[in-house]
Each structure stands twice: as structure tokens, then as C-alpha cells.
Design a protein around this motif. Sequence first.
Motif, PDB file in Angstrom:
ATOM      1  N   ARG A 145      10.934  29.555  69.782  1.00  0.00           N
ATOM      2  CA  ARG A 145      10.285  28.720  68.774  1.00  0.00           C
ATOM      3  C   ARG A 145      11.038  28.769  67.450  1.00  0.00           C
ATOM      4  O   ARG A 145      11.853  29.663  67.200  1.00  0.00           O
ATOM      5  N   ARG A 146      10.726  27.811  66.578  1.00  0.00           N
ATOM      6  CA  ARG A 146      11.289  27.789  65.237  1.00  0.00           C
ATOM      7  C   ARG A 146      10.315  28.488  64.278  1.00  0.00           C
ATOM      8  O   ARG A 146       9.096  28.483  64.512  1.00  0.00           O
ATOM      9  N   PRO A 147      10.813  29.057  63.192  1.00  0.00           N
ATOM     10  CA  PRO A 147       9.913  29.716  62.237  1.00  0.00           C
ATOM     11  C   PRO A 147       8.789  28.810  61.724  1.00  0.00           C
ATOM     12  O   PRO A 147       7.680  29.280  61.469  1.00  0.00           O
ATOM     13  N   SER A 148       9.078  27.497  61.604  1.00  0.00           N
ATOM     14  CA  SER A 148       8.056  26.573  61.107  1.00  0.00           C
ATOM     15  C   SER A 148       6.887  26.418  62.067  1.00  0.00           C
ATOM     16  O   SER A 148       5.823  25.925  61.681  1.00  0.00           O
ATOM     17  N   ASP A 149       7.065  26.821  63.328  1.00  0.00           N
ATOM     18  CA  ASP A 149       5.986  26.745  64.311  1.00  0.00           C
ATOM     19  C   ASP A 149       5.054  27.954  64.246  1.00  0.00           C
ATOM     20  O   ASP A 149       4.045  27.977  64.961  1.00  0.00           O
ATOM     21  N   LEU A 150       5.381  28.926  63.415  1.00  0.00           N
ATOM     22  CA  LEU A 150       4.649  30.187  63.393  1.00  0.00           C
ATOM     23  C   LEU A 150       3.775  30.310  62.151  1.00  0.00           C
ATOM     24  O   LEU A 150       4.030  29.677  61.125  1.00  0.00           O
ATOM     25  N   SER A 151       2.752  31.147  62.256  1.00  0.00           N
ATOM     26  CA  SER A 151       1.905  31.454  61.095  1.00  0.00           C
ATOM     27  C   SER A 151       2.653  32.390  60.157  1.00  0.00           C
ATOM     28  O   SER A 151       3.712  32.942  60.498  1.00  0.00           O
ATOM     29  N   GLY A 152       2.078  32.584  58.961  1.00  0.00           N
ATOM     30  CA  GLY A 152       2.703  33.485  58.000  1.00  0.00           C
ATOM     31  C   GLY A 152       2.838  34.896  58.540  1.00  0.00           C
ATOM     32  O   GLY A 152       3.870  35.549  58.358  1.00  0.00           O
ATOM     33  N   GLY A 153       1.803  35.373  59.235  1.00  0.00           N
ATOM     34  CA  GLY A 153       1.863  36.711  59.811  1.00  0.00           C
ATOM     35  C   GLY A 153       2.919  36.827  60.892  1.00  0.00           C
ATOM     36  O   GLY A 153       3.617  37.843  61.002  1.00  0.00           O
ATOM     37  N   GLN A 154       3.053  35.782  61.701  1.00  0.00           N
ATOM     38  CA  GLN A 154       4.075  35.799  62.749  1.00  0.00           C
ATOM     39  C   GLN A 154       5.479  35.742  62.160  1.00  0.00           C
ATOM     40  O   GLN A 154       6.395  36.405  62.648  1.00  0.00           O
ATOM     41  N   GLN A 155       5.654  34.973  61.077  1.00  0.00           N
ATOM     42  CA  GLN A 155       6.960  34.935  60.419  1.00  0.00           C
ATOM     43  C   GLN A 155       7.325  36.307  59.865  1.00  0.00           C
ATOM     44  O   GLN A 155       8.489  36.726  59.924  1.00  0.00           O
ATOM     45  N   GLN A 156       6.335  36.998  59.332  1.00  0.00           N
ATOM     46  CA  GLN A 156       6.599  38.347  58.845  1.00  0.00           C
ATOM     47  C   GLN A 156       7.040  39.254  59.987  1.00  0.00           C
ATOM     48  O   GLN A 156       7.949  40.083  59.827  1.00  0.00           O
ATOM     49  N   ARG A 157       6.439  39.078  61.146  1.00  0.00           N
ATOM     50  CA  ARG A 157       6.832  39.895  62.296  1.00  0.00           C
ATOM     51  C   ARG A 157       8.255  39.580  62.741  1.00  0.00           C
ATOM     52  O   ARG A 157       8.994  40.468  63.179  1.00  0.00           O
ATOM     53  N   VAL A 158       8.648  38.318  62.626  1.00  0.00           N
ATOM     54  CA  VAL A 158      10.039  37.962  62.940  1.00  0.00           C
ATOM     55  C   VAL A 158      10.975  38.683  61.973  1.00  0.00           C
ATOM     56  O   VAL A 158      12.019  39.226  62.385  1.00  0.00           O
ATOM     57  N   ALA A 159      10.625  38.678  60.687  1.00  0.00           N
ATOM     58  CA  ALA A 159      11.459  39.350  59.692  1.00  0.00           C
ATOM     59  C   ALA A 159      11.564  40.844  59.983  1.00  0.00           C
ATOM     60  O   ALA A 159      12.637  41.444  59.817  1.00  0.00           O
ATOM     61  N   ILE A 160      10.473  41.448  60.433  1.00  0.00           N
ATOM     62  CA  ILE A 160      10.505  42.873  60.767  1.00  0.00           C
ATOM     63  C   ILE A 160      11.333  43.099  62.028  1.00  0.00           C
ATOM     64  O   ILE A 160      12.110  44.061  62.108  1.00  0.00           O
ATOM     65  N   ALA A 161      11.194  42.224  63.011  1.00  0.00           N
ATOM     66  CA  ALA A 161      12.012  42.346  64.232  1.00  0.00           C
ATOM     67  C   ALA A 161      13.492  42.289  63.884  1.00  0.00           C
ATOM     68  O   ALA A 161      14.300  43.053  64.426  1.00  0.00           O
ATOM     69  N   ARG A 162      13.867  41.389  62.988  1.00  0.00           N
ATOM     70  CA  ARG A 162      15.265  41.302  62.566  1.00  0.00           C
ATOM     71  C   ARG A 162      15.696  42.580  61.843  1.00  0.00           C
ATOM     72  O   ARG A 162      16.832  43.044  61.999  1.00  0.00           O
ATOM     73  N   ALA A 163      14.775  43.161  61.069  1.00  0.00           N
ATOM     74  CA  ALA A 163      15.112  44.369  60.317  1.00  0.00           C
ATOM     75  C   ALA A 163      15.304  45.578  61.223  1.00  0.00           C
ATOM     76  O   ALA A 163      16.061  46.492  60.891  1.00  0.00           O
TER      77      ALA A 163
END
Length: 364
Positions: A145-163
Motif C-alpha cells: 500500500r501507499r502511505p496515503s492509504d493508511l491512518s495516522g497511526g499506521q503511518q507512524q508504524r511504518v516510520a518505526i518499521a523503517r527506523a
Amino acid sequence: MITKPFSTSADQALTIRSLSMSYGEAPVLDGINVNLAAGEVLGLLGPSGCGKTTLLRLISGLLLPNEGQIEIAGNLVADRSKGIALPPEQRGLGMVFQDYALWPHLSVAKNVAFPLEMQKRPAADCKRRVGEALERVGLGAMAQRRPSDLSGGQQQRVAIARAIVAEPPLVLFDEPLSNLDRELRESMIDELGDLVADLNLSAVYVTHDHGEALTLSDQVAVMQGGRIEQLASPDELIHTPATAAVADFLRLGCLLPAHRAPSGWCIQDTQIALSGNDVSSGIEAGLAQVLLPEHALRLDGSGTEKLKADVVRVQTRSTGRALTLKVCGTDHLIRLLSPERANPGDRLELSFSPHDLRWFPVAA
């Protein structure tokens, strides 16, 4: 400056010794010392301009200190006296930013893979690590999925996964909830805290929000004017603040000026007595500041000391009524949360125990 290879194996995630930083003649940080054990979270808490963002940049390698040392996972990454200054990409850090810094044109998986691709990891290794990181944050099914398809909380989880995808020894959080509205921020504090605990992250978390710091951190450094006023556990900060400045910044209760009268300690310019049995021996002058902690004030008369106050304002909260009271005969205000109804103009009797008071010397 010279650099050296980075390795990760230590009981201490972060060690800072006698760190100082100036911009020209203006000091920004002065004598910072920190020891953060692996698997713990350090909260950097303070008002704007206190130096917490500068400290984060020094840890990350975006700035170099004038004096002092920084070690990450046992590796010396900054020491001007020894000519050591590892750049950010060689410090093995993960970063989570205020706005998450996700690329909208890339899939979730591609966003998470970016640090590995920068390290030129083999494609198979990248795919495996990305899948594992997304599973760890509960987004395994959303890789394409693209980040725009995700909620704010899910986007934060993507950022943490990248970290965390490269398994860094330390993750830096730069006010990641500051751009959210209050309701969403409060709901995500608990979610982020659970996630950080489940991942057993070693982290430095920068914030100006008391609730975030106290909820998410094992240790909190309260900063003011480029120095650490107190570095302690959240429980110790709340119950034994080291200075009046810490108590005031954390809004722990009412700070009252007090003077020593022939009969004992009184609120300044009044005859309202305050028990001085627990006054610090370090307070030798006839003036002091005393903290009446909000958590120690009672309306049921169970405390041994009494204090009358008039209700000035009442605000309804989901957890009760927030009362603003004025100590009778003074202009000193007390704020506390009460389950009981009260109206402006009511006179209430507050009680407390002497051992709940915290005494501080008056700054020279």
C-alpha cells in the motif's frame, strides 16, 4: 576528523560525558551527562530553547560538540579532543521524525527498505528484513500500500518499521506526535508506548509534552537553559522533584513562598502556618519555596494540616472537576481535580500531611 567502523554490542545504549555546545559565544548545552541502559527509553523534556533538540542533533551526528564524548552501544562516536566524529550514516541509528518523512510515491515496503538500500544490502536480505520489520509493527499485510492509504497511526508504524529495519542499537524520536490534534495524540501515546515496549527498543524521545515523556520513558531528563535540572524515573520526578524549577515545569502543584516566623514556617506575608519538620537542612535562610503537590491535597479532611481556599473557577473534565482556588488571604492559586461539585465563591478546607510537602531554597 577521523571515523571508524561501527559495531553494536553493549549494556549501555547511550553514554554522554561532560557534553557542551556553543554557537559562537552563546552556550547552548553545558555539562550534559547521561547513561541509558540497553532496552530503556530516555525522554528529553523541556520548553522551547532548552537545548533538547540540539542534544538530539549531537547524538545523531548532525552537530559536533565543543567538549565531551558520546558513545552509542559502547562505540565512541564523538570526541573532538580525539578527532573522532562519525557521520550520521555511520552511527547505526534509527530516526522517527515529526511528520514521519514517508515518501508518498513509494509503497510501504519501499519506504521501509530505504535504509537497507542505502547500505547496499542484497535484495533477498532487504526483502526478508522488511517483511520482519512490518510484521513486528503489525503491518505485514500492508506492504504494497501507499502511505496515503493508511491512518495516522499506521503511518507512524511504518516510520518505526523503517527506523528498526536495520536493527539499530538506538532509535531517536523527534517529537513524533507534535503535529497531531490532542485527541489523536492522547490515543497514540499508549499505542506508541506499547509498541516501544514490545519491540524492546533503546530510544531517546524528545518532547515538550509532560504526558508523553512520563508515559513513554524509563528515565526523563528535564532540561532548562542548556542543563539537565533532573534526570530520574517518572515516579521520582513526580514525588521528589529536585528543584522548584522542575516542580513548576511539571505543574506538580502549588509553589508557595514561605518565611520563617518565631512560631515556625508560614506562607509569605500571612500567618498561615506550614509544618517545617521536613524542611531540608540545606535551607538555612529565613525564606523558602514550598510545593503543595496536587496529588497530596485532600478535600475529605484526612490530612493533619489544614488550609482554607476560595473557589475561583470550575472546569468540567471527564475525570472530575478541575478547580482553581485562591488561598485565603493571599493571591496564591491552587489547582486540583475534585470528584465533588463546587461553585465559584465556595470556601473549601484542604488538608495535607507535612511529609507530602517539598521544600526548596530561594534562588539567589
